[in-house]
Design a protein around this motif. Structure first.
Motif, PDB file in Angstrom:
ATOM      1  N   LEU A 248       0.986  -1.329  -0.127  1.00 11.21           N
ATOM      2  CA  LEU A 248      -0.099   0.058  -0.122  1.00 11.21           C
ATOM      3  C   LEU A 248       0.890   1.243   0.106  1.00 11.21           C
ATOM      4  CD1 LEU A 248      -2.903  -1.018   2.513  1.00 11.21           C
ATOM      5  CD2 LEU A 248      -3.054  -0.171   0.010  1.00 11.21           C
ATOM      6  N   CYS A 249       2.034   0.969   0.609  1.00  6.54           N
ATOM      7  CA  CYS A 249       2.850   2.276   0.686  1.00  6.54           C
ATOM      8  C   CYS A 249       4.100   2.537  -0.132  1.00  6.54           C
ATOM      9  CB  CYS A 249       3.512   2.374   2.078  1.00  6.54           C
ATOM     10  SG  CYS A 249       2.207   2.331   3.519  1.00  6.54           S
ATOM     11  N   VAL A 250       4.457   1.253  -0.880  1.00  3.22           N
ATOM     12  CA  VAL A 250       5.387   1.189  -2.058  1.00  3.22           C
ATOM     13  C   VAL A 250       5.450   2.025  -2.993  1.00  3.22           C
ATOM     14  CG1 VAL A 250       6.853  -0.498  -3.447  1.00  3.22           C
ATOM     15  CG2 VAL A 250       6.162  -1.091  -0.779  1.00  3.22           C
ATOM     16  N   PHE A 251       4.227   1.898  -3.813  1.00  2.00           N
ATOM     17  CA  PHE A 251       4.005   2.447  -5.113  1.00  2.00           C
ATOM     18  C   PHE A 251       4.053   4.120  -4.886  1.00  2.00           C
ATOM     19  CE2 PHE A 251       1.346   3.339  -8.898  1.00  2.00           C
ATOM     20  CZ  PHE A 251       2.367   4.073  -9.741  1.00  2.00           C
ATOM     21  N   ALA A 252       5.037   4.680  -4.527  1.00  2.00           N
ATOM     22  CA  ALA A 252       5.257   6.208  -4.338  1.00  2.00           C
ATOM     23  C   ALA A 252       5.876   6.960  -5.691  1.00  2.00           C
ATOM     24  CB  ALA A 252       6.087   6.557  -3.307  1.00  2.00           C
ATOM     25  N   THR A 253       5.259   8.044  -6.015  1.00  2.00           N
ATOM     26  CA  THR A 253       5.716   8.647  -7.107  1.00  2.00           C
ATOM     27  C   THR A 253       6.463  10.065  -6.825  1.00  2.00           C
ATOM     28  OG1 THR A 253       5.109   9.694  -9.168  1.00  2.00           O
ATOM     29  CG2 THR A 253       3.425   9.845  -7.532  1.00  2.00           C
TER      30      THR A 253
ATOM     31  N   ALA B 196     -12.692   3.787 -17.897  1.00  3.82           N
ATOM     32  CA  ALA B 196     -11.931   3.718 -16.670  1.00  3.82           C
ATOM     33  C   ALA B 196     -10.487   4.463 -16.974  1.00  3.82           C
ATOM     34  CB  ALA B 196     -11.537   2.105 -16.294  1.00  3.82           C
ATOM     35  N   TRP B 197      -9.785   4.824 -15.914  1.00  3.90           N
ATOM     36  CA  TRP B 197      -8.521   5.383 -16.137  1.00  3.90           C
ATOM     37  C   TRP B 197      -7.473   4.354 -15.383  1.00  3.90           C
ATOM     38  CZ3 TRP B 197      -8.570  11.109 -14.487  1.00  3.90           C
ATOM     39  CH2 TRP B 197      -9.227  11.847 -15.373  1.00  3.90           C
ATOM     40  N   VAL B 198      -6.180   4.218 -15.922  1.00  2.00           N
ATOM     41  CA  VAL B 198      -5.612   3.060 -15.580  1.00  2.00           C
ATOM     42  C   VAL B 198      -3.944   3.693 -15.391  1.00  2.00           C
ATOM     43  CG1 VAL B 198      -4.656   0.491 -16.354  1.00  2.00           C
ATOM     44  CG2 VAL B 198      -7.002   1.397 -16.830  1.00  2.00           C
ATOM     45  N   VAL B 199      -3.394   3.173 -14.296  1.00  2.00           N
ATOM     46  CA  VAL B 199      -1.786   3.675 -14.423  1.00  2.00           C
ATOM     47  C   VAL B 199      -1.236   2.222 -14.051  1.00  2.00           C
ATOM     48  CG1 VAL B 199      -0.074   4.471 -12.870  1.00  2.00           C
ATOM     49  CG2 VAL B 199      -2.283   5.846 -13.368  1.00  2.00           C
ATOM     50  N   GLU B 200      -0.413   1.804 -14.880  1.00  2.27           N
ATOM     51  CA  GLU B 200       0.386   0.590 -14.828  1.00  2.27           C
ATOM     52  C   GLU B 200       1.693   0.902 -13.907  1.00  2.27           C
ATOM     53  OE1 GLU B 200       0.977  -0.377 -18.811  1.00  2.27           O
ATOM     54  OE2 GLU B 200      -0.956  -0.868 -19.560  1.00  2.27           O
ATOM     55  N   GLU B 201       1.527  -0.206 -12.949  1.00  2.00           N
ATOM     56  CA  GLU B 201       2.458  -0.065 -12.093  1.00  2.00           C
ATOM     57  C   GLU B 201       3.170  -1.759 -11.784  1.00  2.00           C
ATOM     58  OE1 GLU B 201       5.900  -0.110 -10.362  1.00  2.00           O
ATOM     59  OE2 GLU B 201       5.151   1.913 -11.155  1.00  2.00           O
ATOM     60  N   PRO B 202       3.947  -2.370 -12.761  1.00  2.62           N
ATOM     61  CA  PRO B 202       4.363  -3.528 -12.601  1.00  2.62           C
ATOM     62  C   PRO B 202       5.294  -3.945 -11.725  1.00  2.62           C
ATOM     63  CG  PRO B 202       5.337  -2.850 -14.558  1.00  2.62           C
ATOM     64  CD  PRO B 202       4.516  -1.796 -14.110  1.00  2.62           C
ATOM     65  N   SER B 203       5.946  -3.039 -10.726  1.00  9.72           N
ATOM     66  CA  SER B 203       7.088  -3.156 -10.117  1.00  9.72           C
ATOM     67  C   SER B 203       6.491  -4.225  -8.591  1.00  9.72           C
ATOM     68  CB  SER B 203       7.626  -1.938  -9.581  1.00  9.72           C
ATOM     69  OG  SER B 203       7.005  -1.140  -8.788  1.00  9.72           O
TER      70      SER B 203
ATOM     71  N   ASP C 114     -23.666  12.492  -2.750  1.00  6.84           N
ATOM     72  CA  ASP C 114     -23.584  12.524  -4.106  1.00  6.84           C
ATOM     73  C   ASP C 114     -22.909  11.265  -4.697  1.00  6.84           C
ATOM     74  OD1 ASP C 114     -24.417  15.116  -4.414  1.00  6.84           O
ATOM     75  OD2 ASP C 114     -22.543  15.976  -4.065  1.00  6.84           O
ATOM     76  N   SER C 115     -22.398  10.189  -4.080  1.00  7.42           N
ATOM     77  CA  SER C 115     -22.023   9.162  -4.665  1.00  7.42           C
ATOM     78  C   SER C 115     -22.086   7.919  -3.635  1.00  7.42           C
ATOM     79  CB  SER C 115     -20.609   9.462  -5.257  1.00  7.42           C
ATOM     80  OG  SER C 115     -19.727   9.675  -4.067  1.00  7.42           O
ATOM     81  N   VAL C 116     -21.789   6.835  -3.982  1.00 12.45           N
ATOM     82  CA  VAL C 116     -21.627   5.594  -3.313  1.00 12.45           C
ATOM     83  C   VAL C 116     -20.097   5.053  -4.037  1.00 12.45           C
ATOM     84  CG1 VAL C 116     -23.888   5.090  -2.802  1.00 12.45           C
ATOM     85  CG2 VAL C 116     -22.913   4.091  -4.885  1.00 12.45           C
ATOM     86  N   GLY C 117     -19.363   4.471  -3.003  1.00 15.16           N
ATOM     87  CA  GLY C 117     -18.154   4.143  -3.574  1.00 15.16           C
ATOM     88  C   GLY C 117     -17.859   2.827  -3.235  1.00 15.16           C
ATOM     89  N   ILE C 118     -16.855   2.200  -3.996  1.00 16.81           N
ATOM     90  CA  ILE C 118     -16.395   0.868  -3.656  1.00 16.81           C
ATOM     91  C   ILE C 118     -15.016   0.808  -3.825  1.00 16.81           C
ATOM     92  CG2 ILE C 118     -16.333  -1.727  -4.397  1.00 16.81           C
ATOM     93  CD1 ILE C 118     -19.320   0.351  -5.208  1.00 16.81           C
ATOM     94  N   SER C 119     -13.957   0.291  -2.913  1.00 18.83           N
ATOM     95  CA  SER C 119     -12.677   0.298  -2.928  1.00 18.83           C
ATOM     96  C   SER C 119     -12.165  -1.217  -3.021  1.00 18.83           C
ATOM     97  CB  SER C 119     -11.819   1.069  -1.746  1.00 18.83           C
ATOM     98  OG  SER C 119     -12.411   2.645  -2.001  1.00 18.83           O
ATOM     99  N   ALA C 120     -11.270  -1.545  -3.621  1.00 23.54           N
ATOM    100  CA  ALA C 120     -10.596  -2.936  -3.440  1.00 23.54           C
ATOM    101  C   ALA C 120      -9.041  -2.905  -3.575  1.00 23.54           C
ATOM    102  CB  ALA C 120     -11.292  -3.899  -4.670  1.00 23.54           C
ATOM    103  N   GLN C 121      -8.449  -3.675  -2.876  1.00 20.83           N
ATOM    104  CA  GLN C 121      -7.157  -3.904  -3.100  1.00 20.83           C
ATOM    105  C   GLN C 121      -6.817  -5.636  -3.023  1.00 20.83           C
ATOM    106  OE1 GLN C 121      -7.905  -1.898   0.031  1.00 20.83           O
ATOM    107  NE2 GLN C 121      -8.441  -0.245  -1.373  1.00 20.83           N
ATOM    108  N   PHE C 122      -5.907  -5.891  -3.591  1.00 21.19           N
ATOM    109  CA  PHE C 122      -5.638  -7.355  -3.718  1.00 21.19           C
ATOM    110  C   PHE C 122      -4.373  -7.713  -4.546  1.00 21.19           C
ATOM    111  CE2 PHE C 122      -8.828  -6.034  -6.873  1.00 21.19           C
ATOM    112  CZ  PHE C 122      -8.091  -6.148  -8.040  1.00 21.19           C
ATOM    113  N   LEU C 123      -3.600  -8.924  -4.189  1.00 18.69           N
ATOM    114  CA  LEU C 123      -2.548  -9.153  -4.875  1.00 18.69           C
ATOM    115  C   LEU C 123      -2.916  -9.712  -6.184  1.00 18.69           C
ATOM    116  CD1 LEU C 123      -0.902 -11.269  -1.812  1.00 18.69           C
ATOM    117  CD2 LEU C 123      -0.295  -9.120  -2.591  1.00 18.69           C
ATOM    118  N   THR C 124      -1.931  -9.357  -6.983  1.00 16.02           N
ATOM    119  CA  THR C 124      -2.215  -9.773  -8.402  1.00 16.02           C
ATOM    120  C   THR C 124      -2.232 -11.226  -8.414  1.00 16.02           C
ATOM    121  OG1 THR C 124      -0.684  -7.947  -9.238  1.00 16.02           O
ATOM    122  CG2 THR C 124      -1.183  -9.902 -10.656  1.00 16.02           C
ATOM    123  N   GLU C 125      -1.753 -12.092  -7.851  1.00 17.52           N
ATOM    124  CA  GLU C 125      -1.946 -13.624  -7.872  1.00 17.52           C
ATOM    125  C   GLU C 125      -3.348 -14.232  -7.467  1.00 17.52           C
ATOM    126  OE1 GLU C 125      -0.122 -15.766  -4.403  1.00 17.52           O
ATOM    127  OE2 GLU C 125       1.030 -14.107  -4.582  1.00 17.52           O
TER     128      GLU C 125
END
Length: 437
Positions: A10-15, A34-41, A103-114
């Motif tokens: 959660l903290c590693v991908f810093a720009t 959708a908007w996508v930012v690819e970060e394969p590291s 004004d909105s409802v939101g869904i957040s998800a975080q998961f490992l690629t595998e």
């Protein structure tokens, strides 16, 4: 171990510079953007989904239905009970969040690629096939009612509720999005099913994805995850003008420290002068210890621990609001000083020194917001909802720097309206009565 890895990633991908973000715009075969930012590291993905409308879509007499429905999405889905759903989520080391606002409802998800396919399928079941079992409804209803009861005893909540009710009346903005004790108790499973059908629809969806995923993969991912949602929802509520005139409203409440919630009409987010107003608000009350109100009310006079102001451009109305707390014996003076600072800033504007300091702070802190996958995804979905383009992250500080002193001071004269400033005070303030300007 998997859960620990998620916490780390959660903290590693810093720009180091937000301008380096390569935001790709994707449209799925089924038409979901959708908007996508690819970060394969790192082997981690953050997903943010917003549906415009939110609790403002509650049907007449069903206040609180959308909020309750969102609280139930993790409480069982398809053939899984609430406990079985949570066990499956834990096994995947996935994290889901569900939220509701005006004004909105939101869904957040975080998961490992595998675990991506399984984590998305589990989330799909929560969005497409929630069970809304009566046991879960009753349990989450109890949590909502406990929150309402707590707010009814909170001076801050009492003040903001009274302010919003006076400003917006019967519009959804004028009532608590959680509902009332009576409205929440009256909600049925059918009401919750209707809220689900109305709030989660494809015609008002915004999505961002950040992490170890490619733009080419995202399209099919979104169609699988969201393609079975209803195509269209109900009409949004009408826009509403801010309806509270200047003055003071005192609500008697036995507390040693009075709380004041104050403000007047604000500015739309897409107004050409918004950045000037943003800088103005920073100097006036949003800049912490560097703001005028903090200096005058706290530093010079010791009347409060804190005072702040906020621009609040909702989708159907705009406000400029503030909050301050002081003892019952001194709240009247704190309000008087606030009114004086408001009037002086409206008449005389800010100084070049204040403008420079505000620009330095606002441009310096902006890159720090982009410090993780989830933060970046959240920023991007918010940008989409207010109609910004991907290059905003590159140009935002340019917009700040382009604002001149004349711009800010012109906006100060136009936006700040001392005669319209209304204070709702909760407590037993000495020397204050309910008045109107």
């Amino acid at each position: 171990m998997l859960r620990k890895l998620i916490a780390i990633t959660l903290c590693v991908f810093a720009t180091t510079a937000h301008a380096e973000l390569d935001i790709k715009e994707v449209t799925s075969p089924g038409g979901i953007n959708a908007w996508v930012v690819e970060e394969p590291s790192i082997p981690f993905v953050a997903l943010e989904i917003r549906f415009r409308g939110g609790t403002s879509l509650d049907l007449p007499g069903k206040r609180g239905a959308t909020n309750l429905m969102m609280g139930l999405l993790e409480e069982g889905a398809a053939d899984m009970t609430a406990q079985e759903f949570q066990t499956a989520r834990e096994a995947l080391a996935a994290s889901y969040g569900f939220s509701a606002s005006d004004d909105s409802v939101g869904i957040s998800a975080q998961f490992l690629t595998e675990n991506q396919d399984a984590a998305l399928e589990l989330l799909r079941q929560a969005l497409i096939a929630p069970t809304f079992d009566q046991d879960a409804v009753d349990r989450v209803r109890g949590q909502v009612l406990a929150n309402i009861a707590s707010e009814e005893k909170s001076p801050n909540s009492i003040a903001s509720a009274a302010f919003n009710a006076a400003a917006f009346g019967d519009h959804p903005y004028g009532t608590n999005s959680d509902g009332t004790v009576d409205s929440v108790n009256a909600l049925t499973q059918t009401d919750i099913i209707n809220a689900h059908k109305n709030a989660l629809t494809r015609d008002r969806i915004y999505v961002s994805v950040v992490g170890n995923v490619t733009a080419a993969q995202v399209g099919q991912m979104l169609d699988t995850l969201l393609g079975d949602l209803p195509e269209q929802g109900p009409e949004s509520p009408d826009d509403i003008a801010f309806g509270l005139t200047g003055g003071t409203t005192v609500i008697d409440y036995a507390t040693p420290q009075a709380v004041a919630y104050f403000g007047h009409a604000g500015m739309k987010r897409d107004d050409p002068d918004f950045f000037a107003a943003y800088i103005l608000n920073h100097v006036l009350g949003a800049g912490g210890f560097e703001s005028r109100l903090m200096h005058e009310v706290r530093e010079k006079r010791g009347l409060t621990y804190g005072i702040g102001t906020y621009l609040v451009p909702k989708f159907h109305a705009e406000m400029m609001i503030g909050t301050v707390a002081s003892s019952n014996a001194t709240i009247a003076e704190a309000i008087s000083v606030t009114r004086d600072v408001w009037a002086d800033t409206a008449e005389n504007g800010i100084t070049d020194v204040e403008l420079t300091a505000a620009k330095t702070y606002l441009t310096g802190e902006y890159p720090l917001r982009f410090d993780g996958n989830s933060d970046i995804a959240n920023i991007m979905v918010g940008m989409q909802m207010i109609g910004l383009s991907p290059d905003y992250v590159i140009n935002r500080n340019v917009f700040i720097e382009a604002v001149t002193l004349d711009d800010v001071n012109r906006v100060a004269a136009e936006l700040l309206a001392p005669a319209d400033l209304h204070f709702v005070v909760v407590g037993q303030p000495e020397g204050l009565l309910t008045t109107s300007n």
